[in-house]
Design an enzyme around this catalytic site. Structure first.
Site, PDB file in Angstrom:
ATOM      1  N   GLY A  82       0.828  -1.202   0.000  1.00  0.00           N
ATOM      2  CA  GLY A  82       0.000   0.000   0.000  1.00  0.00           C
ATOM      3  C   GLY A  82       0.866   1.256   0.000  1.00  0.00           C
ATOM      4  O   GLY A  82       2.092   1.183  -0.028  1.00  0.00           O
ATOM      5  N   GLU A 103       9.568  -2.060   4.839  1.00  0.00           N
ATOM      6  CA  GLU A 103       8.964  -1.919   3.505  1.00  0.00           C
ATOM      7  C   GLU A 103       9.994  -1.425   2.496  1.00  0.00           C
ATOM      8  O   GLU A 103      10.027  -1.886   1.344  1.00  0.00           O
ATOM      9  CB  GLU A 103       7.785  -0.946   3.562  1.00  0.00           C
ATOM     10  CG  GLU A 103       6.570  -1.523   4.268  1.00  0.00           C
ATOM     11  CD  GLU A 103       5.450  -0.528   4.485  1.00  0.00           C
ATOM     12  OE1 GLU A 103       4.301  -0.958   4.577  1.00  0.00           O
ATOM     13  OE2 GLU A 103       5.726   0.682   4.571  1.00  0.00           O
TER      14      GLU A 103
HETATM   15  C1  5RP Z   1       2.580   0.919   6.340  1.00  0.00           C
HETATM   16  C2  5RP Z   1       2.360   1.555   5.032  1.00  0.00           C
HETATM   17  C3  5RP Z   1       1.066   1.275   4.367  1.00  0.00           C
HETATM   18  O1  5RP Z   1       1.306   0.644   3.172  1.00  0.00           O
HETATM   19  C4  5RP Z   1       0.378   2.575   4.148  1.00  0.00           C
HETATM   20  O2  5RP Z   1       0.235   3.222   5.407  1.00  0.00           O
HETATM   21  C5  5RP Z   1      -1.004   2.400   3.527  1.00  0.00           C
HETATM   22  O3  5RP Z   1      -1.831   1.746   4.415  1.00  0.00           O
HETATM   23  P1  5RP Z   1      -3.375   1.516   4.152  1.00  0.00           P
HETATM   24  O4  5RP Z   1      -3.477   0.587   2.996  1.00  0.00           O
HETATM   25  O5  5RP Z   1      -3.875   0.930   5.451  1.00  0.00           O
HETATM   26  O6  5RP Z   1      -4.001   2.859   3.886  1.00  0.00           O
HETATM   27  O7  5RP Z   1       3.176   2.240   4.487  1.00  0.00           O
HETATM   28  O8  5RP Z   1       3.772   1.360   6.904  1.00  0.00           O
END
Ligand code: 5RP
Length: 222
Positions: A82, A103
């Site tokens: 994400g 990530e």
């Molecule tokens: C986690 C992230 C997520 O990918 C990002 O916050 C998006 O999250 P969501 O799909 O819950 O909106 O970087 O560290």
């Protein structure tokens, strides 16, 4: 089906047997991982997953997805994750879920990175979403004051009234720095400050973004 579920499931179509797959973190990646788990169980999909957080590791293990650590693989074929914001040049902010460090490590080992978002994440300029910066706890108040002096309006991230701790037991300081017009230069500046472990600007990392819209999934290619 909500838009996150829609893109999460769609993204699983990019995965084939034999691949090593980076498994992202967050509420959108959650649906992707669930779909991969379903395919492993019901379709005999044979993959090895590399997770980007302890939360995703727990989810993947419960689904029976075979896993390796990032240090046990030579490369990752595709990582699907994400994002919190994506600009027209496909630079993005990540780390809303606190997993930016793992990530980024996983993304950098990946031949291809696909981001999955709902349409609210597509922006003209990055920075309305506070920029997460992972910092070592030691001296973090001094670093916080330096951010303040630079006008970055920092906030220590909290959870349940306590300082938020990342999977590596670091703190996160969120910066209010809209608009970020040069994400590469700004990211380098932040990363260069002593005590910073990683910052949430991801640049030149992805070439495909799947966007969930009320009319279905739109595939954007850079
Ligand atoms: C986690 C992230 C997520 O990918 C990002 O916050 C998006 O999250 P969501 O799909 O819950 O909106 O970087 O560290």
């Amino acid at each position: 089906m909500n838009m996150k579920e829609l893109v999460g499931k769609k993204a699983a179509e990019y995965v084939e047997s034999g691949m090593t797959v980076g498994l992202g973190t967050g509420s959108t990646a959650y649906y992707f991982v669930e779909e991969i788990g379903r395919r492993v169980k019901e379709e005999g999909l044979e993959i090895v997953g590399v997770t980007t957080s302890l939360a995703t590791k727990k989810q993947a293990e419960a689904l029976g997805i075979p896993l390796k650590s990032v240090d046990e693989v030579d490369y990752i074929d595709v990582t699907i994750d994400g994002a919190d914001e994506i600009a027209p040049d496909f630079s993005g902010i990540k780390g809303g879920g606190g997993a930016l460090l793992f990530e980024k490590i996983v993304a950098e080992q990946s031949k291809s990175v696909i981001w999955i978002v709902d349409e609210s994440k597509m922006v003209d300029y990055l920075g309305r979403f506070p920029l997460p910066v992972e910092v070592v706890p030691y001296g973090s108040l001094q670093l916080f004051k330096r951010f303040e002096a630079l006008g970055y309006k920092p906030t220590f991230r909290e959870r349940d009234g306590e300082r938020y701790l990342t999977d590596s037991k670091n703190y996160i300081i969120d910066l209010d720095v809209y608009p970020i017009k040069d994400p590469i230069a700004f990211g380098e500046k932040i990363k260069g400050m002593t005590g910073v472990v990683e910052q949430g600007l991801f640049t030149n990392m992805t070439d495909i973004v799947l966007v969930g819209t009320p009319d279905g999934v739109v595939v954007k290619q850079f």
